[in-house]
Design a protein around this motif. Structure first.
Motif, PDB file in Angstrom:
ATOM      1  N   VAL A  17      13.416  18.428  10.950  1.00 22.81           N
ATOM      2  CA  VAL A  17      14.021  17.560  10.651  1.00 22.81           C
ATOM      3  C   VAL A  17      14.190  17.116  11.767  1.00 22.81           C
ATOM      4  N   THR A  18      14.363  15.736  12.312  1.00 21.97           N
ATOM      5  CA  THR A  18      14.983  15.141  13.333  1.00 21.97           C
ATOM      6  C   THR A  18      15.749  13.875  12.626  1.00 21.97           C
ATOM      7  N   HIS A  19      15.937  13.246  13.864  1.00 19.64           N
ATOM      8  CA  HIS A  19      16.581  11.745  13.687  1.00 19.64           C
ATOM      9  C   HIS A  19      16.132  11.253  14.866  1.00 19.64           C
ATOM     10  N   ASP A  20      15.146  11.622  15.599  1.00 20.97           N
ATOM     11  CA  ASP A  20      13.888  10.789  16.499  1.00 20.97           C
ATOM     12  C   ASP A  20      12.952  10.191  15.920  1.00 20.97           C
ATOM     13  N   GLN A  21      12.345   9.264  15.568  1.00 19.04           N
ATOM     14  CA  GLN A  21      11.745   8.948  14.717  1.00 19.04           C
ATOM     15  C   GLN A  21       9.724   8.820  15.824  1.00 19.04           C
ATOM     16  N   VAL A  22       9.997   9.171  16.391  1.00 16.94           N
ATOM     17  CA  VAL A  22       8.909   9.089  17.511  1.00 16.94           C
ATOM     18  C   VAL A  22       8.652  10.463  17.340  1.00 16.94           C
ATOM     19  N   GLU A  23       9.728  11.435  17.165  1.00 19.91           N
ATOM     20  CA  GLU A  23       9.140  13.098  17.107  1.00 19.91           C
ATOM     21  C   GLU A  23       8.143  12.295  15.619  1.00 19.91           C
ATOM     22  N   ALA A  24       8.720  12.110  14.371  1.00 20.75           N
ATOM     23  CA  ALA A  24       8.785  12.345  13.286  1.00 20.75           C
ATOM     24  C   ALA A  24       7.095  11.656  13.107  1.00 20.75           C
ATOM     25  N   MET A  25       7.106  10.210  13.318  1.00 24.41           N
ATOM     26  CA  MET A  25       5.622   9.682  13.755  1.00 24.41           C
ATOM     27  C   MET A  25       4.394  10.229  14.223  1.00 24.41           C
ATOM     28  N   SER A  26       4.992  11.045  15.476  1.00 29.83           N
ATOM     29  CA  SER A  26       3.727  11.313  16.142  1.00 29.83           C
ATOM     30  C   SER A  26       3.758  13.382  15.680  1.00 29.83           C
ATOM     31  N   MET A  27       4.182  13.864  14.937  1.00 31.52           N
ATOM     32  CA  MET A  27       3.915  15.332  14.906  1.00 31.52           C
ATOM     33  C   MET A  27       3.363  15.403  13.250  1.00 31.52           C
ATOM     34  N   SER A  28       4.022  14.399  13.039  1.00 31.71           N
ATOM     35  CA  SER A  28       3.976  14.759  11.222  1.00 31.71           C
ATOM     36  C   SER A  28       3.108  14.276  10.477  1.00 31.71           C
ATOM     37  N   ASP A  29       2.485  15.474   9.383  1.00 31.82           N
ATOM     38  CA  ASP A  29       1.442  14.896   8.003  1.00 31.82           C
ATOM     39  C   ASP A  29       1.522  14.060   7.143  1.00 31.82           C
ATOM     40  N   ARG A  30       3.175  14.086   6.869  1.00 30.44           N
ATOM     41  CA  ARG A  30       4.113  13.161   5.994  1.00 30.44           C
ATOM     42  C   ARG A  30       5.098  13.138   6.502  1.00 30.44           C
ATOM     43  N   GLY A  76       6.176   9.869   2.890  1.00 31.26           N
ATOM     44  CA  GLY A  76       4.991   9.197   3.201  1.00 31.26           C
ATOM     45  C   GLY A  76       4.409   9.687   4.402  1.00 31.26           C
ATOM     46  N   THR A  77       2.608   9.615   4.677  1.00 29.26           N
ATOM     47  CA  THR A  77       2.333   9.514   5.723  1.00 29.26           C
ATOM     48  C   THR A  77       3.168   8.874   6.832  1.00 29.26           C
ATOM     49  N   PRO A  78       2.969   8.962   8.070  1.00 27.81           N
ATOM     50  CA  PRO A  78       3.478   8.223   9.037  1.00 27.81           C
ATOM     51  C   PRO A  78       3.259   6.839   9.463  1.00 27.81           C
ATOM     52  N   SER A  79       1.939   6.227   8.729  1.00 28.07           N
ATOM     53  CA  SER A  79       1.180   5.005   8.583  1.00 28.07           C
ATOM     54  C   SER A  79       1.369   4.385   7.345  1.00 28.07           C
ATOM     55  N   GLU A  80       2.077   4.987   6.498  1.00 24.30           N
ATOM     56  CA  GLU A  80       2.588   4.352   4.863  1.00 24.30           C
ATOM     57  C   GLU A  80       3.558   4.315   5.846  1.00 24.30           C
ATOM     58  N   LEU A  81       4.974   5.081   6.229  1.00 25.57           N
ATOM     59  CA  LEU A  81       5.765   4.215   5.929  1.00 25.57           C
ATOM     60  C   LEU A  81       6.147   3.087   7.463  1.00 25.57           C
ATOM     61  N   TYR A  82       5.414   3.315   8.496  1.00 27.33           N
ATOM     62  CA  TYR A  82       5.612   1.568   8.803  1.00 27.33           C
ATOM     63  C   TYR A  82       5.223   0.405   8.706  1.00 27.33           C
ATOM     64  N   GLU A  83       3.997   0.760   7.699  1.00 24.08           N
ATOM     65  CA  GLU A  83       3.456  -0.212   7.524  1.00 24.08           C
ATOM     66  C   GLU A  83       4.013  -0.898   5.376  1.00 24.08           C
ATOM     67  N   ARG A  84       3.887  -0.285   5.213  1.00 25.67           N
ATOM     68  CA  ARG A  84       4.751  -0.666   3.381  1.00 25.67           C
ATOM     69  C   ARG A  84       5.893   0.658   4.096  1.00 25.67           C
ATOM     70  N   PRO A  85       7.043   0.200   4.739  1.00 29.39           N
ATOM     71  CA  PRO A  85       8.564   0.268   4.326  1.00 29.39           C
ATOM     72  C   PRO A  85       9.267   0.191   2.914  1.00 29.39           C
TER      73      PRO A  85
END
Lengths: 306, 399
Positions: B208-221, B234-243
């Protein structure tokens, strides 16, 4: 030259500032020092001086008798009985009030709505005057009129002379002492409990402390260490100084069974006007308190802080 | 190692509904991050998984078996708290050994003196000792084991807390903002370490985090939570590319996405500040839309930009140089109230402060959201190939 002045200029001001700061500090400490001196140190000195004399209250002169008073105290059966009675009283009141105070605090801590109610109920004894409460206790424990004996008789027991049977008088006073102290100790423990972070309990729950006993032993009890230490110190000194209940309820009787240290000192000093002997007893009393304080600060203190 | 499944989890505190029908399936060995603004219910959700909080309705399954009726310690999960929640009176070793002693010794075997009566205690403790040492070595805190938490630094405490979770060999690790009490430098470092730890032990992580950088940099989903619901999974790139919504778009990515007002023209084409963009939607003509453009998808030129299909006139108001990149704040000439933030690589200023510039972007990089903030699919109005530069901008955003 100008630069030399500029460089050295701050030094006298800083020295003056230090001096002013010291003076201000002394000014703040001064009232306390005077009070300490007048109320504690000087009387203590006079006390120590008197203990080597044969002074009697109201007498115009006195003579030095060396250690005679101390020798008398050590051989005095009345004094020995007072010491024993006091120690028995402390031995009952200290664990009783600490354990019950902790128990009540742990039970009340979890209550949300009823907590203030219980806090007040347990704290009430501290707000009452013991002289008034003594009358109440005397009625409650009265062999003929009291409800306690009525209940005992209903259950088929003989009535107990709580305050006039030498075997029961001191334990009865101790129970009243516990009743007086539990509320105060409970408040202290409640403060300690509130300071324990909630996530420690949650971590303990996840780590396998499933039962309340496990959580108490893993989190509550160790983290209450500093509070417990404080409660033990205050409770032992309070119970060591037991006096008012004795005066109000038994006057040392029956047959001296409730004659405790402070009461013995009071009798010697203010009833028999034997000031020098009372001084010796007071010194011995102070030594007891000192021993308590030393044991607690140097032995227990090391084990409770982290 | 386990698969964790959340089915229709709801949670109400009195009349307040904190979680509204959360469904999630976390794969075995997956690193799933619950991210979202404060108050979105992410911490409540992880506490429900841990068993510290009871859900109002719904069910949690680990490897197919319901754990709803189980107490926290029976759930085969470990939790790392934001505050670390180390026992201050115990050494690092004591903290790490506690879950094992609790699980393997009876009450009497843990009480001083009385425990001497137990014949098996010594061998059990020996085994526990070996396991704690092994985990401590893995986390490189072997030499610190005899210290108490107060004698450890923030990062070391963090490791002890991790170690306490690891010794149990749990089915899943739950982590509640474990890095937020660390200073910035250590946080970046521990981020890498946590990701490596996850790879090494291959366990299921719910983070759990409120920091999107942590979420983007560590997660599988990533499960982005908003208002007690999963706004997008979704995957970090899905959230970034297709919010999926404007909230997700604004939360993911730093600096935040630029949102500009637009509307749907009579022919279905999206119009931005009165200019027709070569993209169209199925929304009825006249609908108001929001157009999101990532700061890194915008190019800045002094004059006209021949490569860009769309460009906006703007003035540079402020420039923040971050070393390898710069953040530029522009005011649009057509819409004074709107600030457009551009992220550019390199240290050289494309225009002087207060200077005029053209902001060019590829319409394909625009995210269009309807009045409710939901993503609207767009199609190219004319069949023109995506200019190669635009594609480059898309790829180069990670910088």
């Amino acid at each position: 030259m100008a630069s030399a002045v500029a460089i050295s200029a701050p030094r006298p001001t800083s020295r003056r500032q230090v001096l002013i700061e010291k003076l201000i500090g002394c000014g703040f400490v001064f009232p306390v020092c005077v009070l300490l001196l007048l109320l504690n140190i000087v009387p203590l000195g006079v006390l120590a001086l008197l203990s080597f004399t044969d002074y009697q209250m109201g007498a115009v002169d006195f003579g030095f008798v060396g250690l005679d008073n101390f020798a008398k105290a050590l051989g005095d059966p009345v004094f020995r009985r007072a010491v024993t009675n006091t120690l028995i009283y402390v031995a009952i009141v200290l664990p009783g009030s600490v354990v019950l105070g902790l128990f009540a605090a742990v039970l009340i801590h979890g209550r949300l709505g009823s907590r203030p109610f219980y806090e007040i109920v347990y704290f009430l004894p501290i707000t009452t005057t013991i002289v008034a409460m003594a009358a109440v206790w005397q009625i409650v424990l009265h062999p003929g009129l009291g409800p306690v004996n009525a209940v005992l008789q209903r259950l088929g027991f003989e009535p107990v002379m709580f305050l006039s049977d030498p075997a029961f008088a001191l334990p009865t006073l101790a129970v009243i002492g516990i009743w007086q102290l539990v509320g105060f100790n409970m408040i202290l423990f409640l403060a300690g409990l509130s300071a324990i972070p909630r996530d420690l309990y949650e971590a303990a729950e996840i780590d396998g402390c499933g039962s309340p006993v496990d959580r108490f032993l893993t989190v509550t009890w160790p983290l209450l260490g500093p509070t417990t230490m404080f409660v033990i110190v205050t409770s032992s000194i309070t119970s060591f100084k037991v006096f008012d209940t004795v005066v109000a309820m038994t006057k040392g009787g029956p047959m001296g069974s409730t004659e405790v240290l402070l009461y013995a000192i009071y009798l010697e000093g203010f009833q028999y006007f034997n000031s020098s002997y009372a001084s010796v007893l007071t010194l011995i009393f102070l030594v007891f308190i000192l021993i308590f304080a030393v044991i607690q600060t140097f032995v227990l203190d090391k084990r409770v802080h982290y | 190692m386990a698969q964790v499944e959340l089915q229709g989890i709801t949670k109400s505190f009195g009349a307040t509904r904190v979680l509204k029908d959360v469904n999630l399936s976390i794969e075995d060995g997956e690193f799933l991050t619950l991210v979202g603004p404060s108050g979105c219910g992410k911490t409540t959700l992880i506490r429900i998984i841990a068993g510290l909080e009871q859900q109002t309705s719904g069910s949690i399954r680990i490897d197919g078996a319901s754990i709803d009726h189980l107490r926290p310690h029976e759930r085969r999960i470990a939790m790392v708290f934001q505050s670390y929640a180390l026992y201050p009176h115990m050494t690092a070793y004591g903290n790490m050994a506690l879950p094992l002693t609790m699980a393997r010794l009876h009450l009497y075997e843990r009480i001083p003196l009385l425990r001497l009566l137990s014949p098996r205690r010594r061998s059990v403790m020996k085994q526990i000792d070996a396991e704690v040492q092994a985990v401590a070595n893995q986390l490189k805190i072997g030499p610190l084991l005899q210290r108490r938490p107060a004698q450890l630094s923030g990062g070391q405490r963090q490791r002890v807390a991790l170690g306490r979770a690891m010794v149990r060999d749990p089915a899943a690790f739950l982590m509640d903002e474990p890095l937020s009490n660390l200073d910035a430098e250590l946080r970046v470092h521990m981020r890498t370490e946590l990701a490596e730890l996850h790879q090494r032990i291959g366990a299921t992580f719910i983070y759990v985090t409120h920091d999107q950088v942590e979420a983007m940099s560590m997660s599988d989903r990533i499960a982005m939570m908003d208002g007690g619901q999963v706004a997008q999974l979704g995957t970090p790139s899905e959230l970034y590319e297709r919010p999926a919504s404007i909230r997700v778009a604004q939360f993911i990515g730093s600096p935040a996405i630029n949102i500009l007002p637009g509307q749907v023209g009579p022919d279905g084409a999206v119009e931005l500040l009165g200019r027709k963009l070569p993209i169209s939607t199925r929304l009825p003509p006249g609908s108001a839309v929001s157009i999101g453009i990532r700061p890194e998808a915008i190019r800045v030129t002094g004059g006209g930009d021949p490569a860009a299909e769309v460009s906006l006139h703007a003035h540079l108001r402020r420039r923040e140089l971050l070393g390898p990149e710069q953040i530029l704040h522009f005011h649009l000439d057509r819409l004074e109230s709107a600030t457009v933030i551009v992220r550019l690589a390199g240290a050289q200023a494309p225009v002087a402060v207060d200077g005029a510039a053209e902001l060019g972007f590829d319409p394909g990089a625009c995210h269009v959201f309807d009045a409710e903030g939901n993503r609207v699919e767009v199609s190219r109005a004319e069949s023109r190939a995506v200019p190669p530069q635009a594609a480059l901008v898309q790829v180069g955003r990670a910088g």
